[in-house]
Motif scaffolding. Structure first.
Motif, PDB file in Angstrom:
ATOM      1  N   ARG A 236      47.884  32.521  31.335  1.00 48.09           N
ATOM      2  CA  ARG A 236      48.095  32.710  32.773  1.00 48.09           C
ATOM      3  C   ARG A 236      49.524  32.396  33.196  1.00 48.09           C
ATOM      4  NH1 ARG A 236      42.852  29.931  32.886  1.00 48.09           N
ATOM      5  NH2 ARG A 236      41.214  31.488  33.268  1.00 48.09           N
ATOM      6  N   LEU A 237      50.295  31.708  32.320  1.00 46.51           N
ATOM      7  CA  LEU A 237      51.686  31.396  32.633  1.00 46.51           C
ATOM      8  C   LEU A 237      52.643  32.524  32.258  1.00 46.51           C
ATOM      9  CD1 LEU A 237      51.866  27.654  31.480  1.00 46.51           C
ATOM     10  CD2 LEU A 237      51.785  28.514  33.830  1.00 46.51           C
ATOM     11  N   LEU A 238      52.165  33.501  31.500  1.00 46.66           N
ATOM     12  CA  LEU A 238      53.024  34.608  31.083  1.00 46.66           C
ATOM     13  C   LEU A 238      53.353  35.508  32.283  1.00 46.66           C
ATOM     14  CD1 LEU A 238      51.297  35.565  27.705  1.00 46.66           C
ATOM     15  CD2 LEU A 238      53.332  34.160  28.052  1.00 46.66           C
ATOM     16  N   PRO A 239      54.543  36.084  32.281  1.00 44.81           N
ATOM     17  CA  PRO A 239      54.951  36.948  33.409  1.00 44.81           C
ATOM     18  C   PRO A 239      53.967  38.104  33.630  1.00 44.81           C
ATOM     19  CG  PRO A 239      56.828  36.452  32.004  1.00 44.81           C
ATOM     20  CD  PRO A 239      55.608  35.948  31.281  1.00 44.81           C
ATOM     21  N   THR A 240      53.666  38.395  34.877  1.00 44.19           N
ATOM     22  CA  THR A 240      52.770  39.484  35.221  1.00 44.19           C
ATOM     23  C   THR A 240      53.395  40.819  34.820  1.00 44.19           C
ATOM     24  OG1 THR A 240      51.946  38.234  37.109  1.00 44.19           O
ATOM     25  CG2 THR A 240      51.507  40.596  37.107  1.00 44.19           C
ATOM     26  N   GLY A 241      52.607  41.664  34.179  1.00 40.24           N
ATOM     27  CA  GLY A 241      53.075  42.981  33.792  1.00 40.24           C
ATOM     28  C   GLY A 241      53.491  43.090  32.346  1.00 40.24           C
ATOM     29  N   TRP A 242      53.748  41.966  31.703  1.00 35.13           N
ATOM     30  CA  TRP A 242      54.121  42.033  30.290  1.00 35.13           C
ATOM     31  C   TRP A 242      52.915  42.371  29.422  1.00 35.13           C
ATOM     32  CZ3 TRP A 242      58.202  38.001  28.345  1.00 35.13           C
ATOM     33  CH2 TRP A 242      59.372  38.099  29.124  1.00 35.13           C
ATOM     34  N   PHE A 243      51.793  41.784  29.764  1.00 28.93           N
ATOM     35  CA  PHE A 243      50.578  41.993  28.986  1.00 28.93           C
ATOM     36  C   PHE A 243      49.426  42.275  29.951  1.00 28.93           C
ATOM     37  CE2 PHE A 243      53.255  38.896  26.759  1.00 28.93           C
ATOM     38  CZ  PHE A 243      53.437  39.526  25.531  1.00 28.93           C
ATOM     39  N   PRO A 244      48.311  42.786  29.440  1.00 31.33           N
ATOM     40  CA  PRO A 244      47.146  42.984  30.321  1.00 31.33           C
ATOM     41  C   PRO A 244      46.721  41.666  30.950  1.00 31.33           C
ATOM     42  CG  PRO A 244      46.848  44.140  28.241  1.00 31.33           C
ATOM     43  CD  PRO A 244      48.081  43.276  28.089  1.00 31.33           C
ATOM     44  N   SER A 245      46.099  41.750  32.115  1.00 28.57           N
ATOM     45  CA  SER A 245      45.655  40.548  32.809  1.00 28.57           C
ATOM     46  C   SER A 245      44.659  39.782  31.952  1.00 28.57           C
ATOM     47  CB  SER A 245      45.013  40.926  34.143  1.00 28.57           C
ATOM     48  OG  SER A 245      45.950  41.606  34.964  1.00 28.57           O
ATOM     49  N   PRO A 246      44.645  38.449  32.082  1.00 26.81           N
ATOM     50  CA  PRO A 246      43.670  37.649  31.322  1.00 26.81           C
ATOM     51  C   PRO A 246      42.257  38.118  31.630  1.00 26.81           C
ATOM     52  CG  PRO A 246      45.306  36.242  32.361  1.00 26.81           C
ATOM     53  CD  PRO A 246      45.509  37.622  32.934  1.00 26.81           C
ATOM     54  N   PRO A 247      41.388  38.155  30.622  1.00 26.83           N
ATOM     55  CA  PRO A 247      40.018  38.631  30.853  1.00 26.83           C
ATOM     56  C   PRO A 247      39.209  37.635  31.679  1.00 26.83           C
ATOM     57  CG  PRO A 247      40.215  37.747  28.643  1.00 26.83           C
ATOM     58  CD  PRO A 247      41.606  37.756  29.237  1.00 26.83           C
ATOM     59  N   ALA A 248      38.361  38.154  32.549  1.00 21.71           N
ATOM     60  CA  ALA A 248      37.428  37.307  33.275  1.00 21.71           C
ATOM     61  C   ALA A 248      36.275  36.944  32.351  1.00 21.71           C
ATOM     62  CB  ALA A 248      36.932  38.013  34.528  1.00 21.71           C
ATOM     63  N   THR A 249      35.436  36.035  32.794  1.00 25.49           N
ATOM     64  CA  THR A 249      34.299  35.608  31.978  1.00 25.49           C
ATOM     65  C   THR A 249      33.426  36.799  31.629  1.00 25.49           C
ATOM     66  OG1 THR A 249      34.295  33.470  33.105  1.00 25.49           O
ATOM     67  CG2 THR A 249      32.304  34.086  31.891  1.00 25.49           C
ATOM     68  N   GLY A 250      33.187  36.985  30.354  1.00 28.27           N
ATOM     69  CA  GLY A 250      32.329  38.080  29.905  1.00 28.27           C
ATOM     70  C   GLY A 250      33.078  39.358  29.584  1.00 28.27           C
ATOM     71  N   GLU A 251      34.353  39.453  29.948  1.00 26.94           N
ATOM     72  CA  GLU A 251      35.126  40.661  29.671  1.00 26.94           C
ATOM     73  C   GLU A 251      35.748  40.593  28.277  1.00 26.94           C
ATOM     74  OE1 GLU A 251      38.005  41.210  32.686  1.00 26.94           O
ATOM     75  OE2 GLU A 251      36.550  41.754  34.248  1.00 26.94           O
ATOM     76  N   VAL A 252      36.111  41.774  27.765  1.00 28.41           N
ATOM     77  CA  VAL A 252      36.709  41.861  26.433  1.00 28.41           C
ATOM     78  C   VAL A 252      38.222  41.662  26.537  1.00 28.41           C
ATOM     79  CG1 VAL A 252      37.074  43.337  24.429  1.00 28.41           C
ATOM     80  CG2 VAL A 252      34.893  43.415  25.661  1.00 28.41           C
ATOM     81  N   GLU A 253      38.795  40.900  25.659  1.00 25.83           N
ATOM     82  CA  GLU A 253      40.237  40.666  25.627  1.00 25.83           C
ATOM     83  C   GLU A 253      40.960  41.985  25.309  1.00 25.83           C
ATOM     84  OE1 GLU A 253      43.626  39.650  26.043  1.00 25.83           O
ATOM     85  OE2 GLU A 253      42.504  37.764  25.982  1.00 25.83           O
ATOM     86  N   GLN A 254      41.922  42.321  26.167  1.00 24.47           N
ATOM     87  CA  GLN A 254      42.654  43.579  25.997  1.00 24.47           C
ATOM     88  C   GLN A 254      43.925  43.403  25.169  1.00 24.47           C
ATOM     89  OE1 GLN A 254      41.398  46.550  27.102  1.00 24.47           O
ATOM     90  NE2 GLN A 254      39.613  45.268  27.636  1.00 24.47           N
ATOM     91  N   ALA A 255      44.265  42.164  24.823  1.00 30.33           N
ATOM     92  CA  ALA A 255      45.467  41.917  24.012  1.00 30.33           C
ATOM     93  C   ALA A 255      45.090  41.009  22.850  1.00 30.33           C
ATOM     94  CB  ALA A 255      46.569  41.309  24.868  1.00 30.33           C
TER      95      ALA A 255
END
Length: 208
Positions: free
Chosen positions: A15-34
């Motif tokens: 969550r500390l990584l700059p917005t836009g560099w990587f996909p947004s952190p997954p919410a509970t139950g979602e699949v990690e996109q990175a």
């Protein structure tokens, strides 16, 4: 409460990584996109979780009540040197109890003598004070227990008292060994006796 697990620390860094560099952190139950990024962050999270566990464990080792393992041994060595060490196979709780007793000893009373004997030989045995009427009873007869409490001449449990022997006691150890009591036992009894008092110690079989 903060998540201090490996995954919890990894998500914090995510969550500390700059917005836009990587996909947004997954919410509970979602699949990690990175997944590659997540694998890297999980490595960091593992290190931070390990450090947190060490810090938490270290806090427990700052108090005798929560110490464990080698920290207890170091505590005993700091206060007592080689005079108080862990017995083979002794648990932390048992060792902690002995440390507490050595730090805050109860001394100079009859219960202290009884407790030492019980600790040394496994049974309290018998302590007799010649000036204690409860120990020596009175001189009665078998026919008049109300007078002598069931103690009389010819009764094996009769004990004579005396006002001429103050500050003395007889300690009978129920070991069944008629040889001289172990030096350690005698030393420990002497350690809890009041100054100027005398203890006469005897090994007997089934004291009554």
């Amino acid at each position: 409460m903060a998540d201090v697990t490996q995954n919890g620390f990894a998500l914090r860094i995510r969550r500390l990584l700059p917005t836009g560099w990587f996909p947004s952190p997954p919410a509970t139950g979602e699949v990690e996109q990175a997944p590659v990024l997540n694998a890297l962050l999980q490595g960091f999270g593992s290190v931070f979780a390990w450090i947190w566990a060490i810090l938490t464990g270290t806090a427990d080792q700052t108090r005798l009540a929560t110490m464990s393992g080698a920290f207890l041994d170091m505590f005993a060595a700091d206060f007592f040197g080689t005079l108080l060490t862990r017995n083979p196979g002794e648990s932390d709780d048992a060792f902690r109890t002995r440390i507490e007793e050595a730090l805050f000893p109860s001394l100079g009373t009859r219960p202290d003598v009884v407790n030492v004997i019980a600790d040394e030989v496994g049974s309290a045995g018998r302590v007799i004070e010649p000036r204690n009427a409860t120990d020596c009873k009175g001189l009665g007869s078998l026919a008049t227990p109300a007078i002598g409490g069931g103690y009389g001449y010819g009764v094996t449990t009769l004990r004579y008292g005396s006002r001429a022997v103050p500050f003395q006691l007889f300690a009978q150890l129920p070991t069944g060994d008629t040889s001289q009591p172990a030096t350690q036992t005698l030393d420990r009894i002497a350690d809890v006796m009041p100054a100027g008092a005398i203890a006469w110690v005897q090994d007997v079989e089934n004291p009554e």
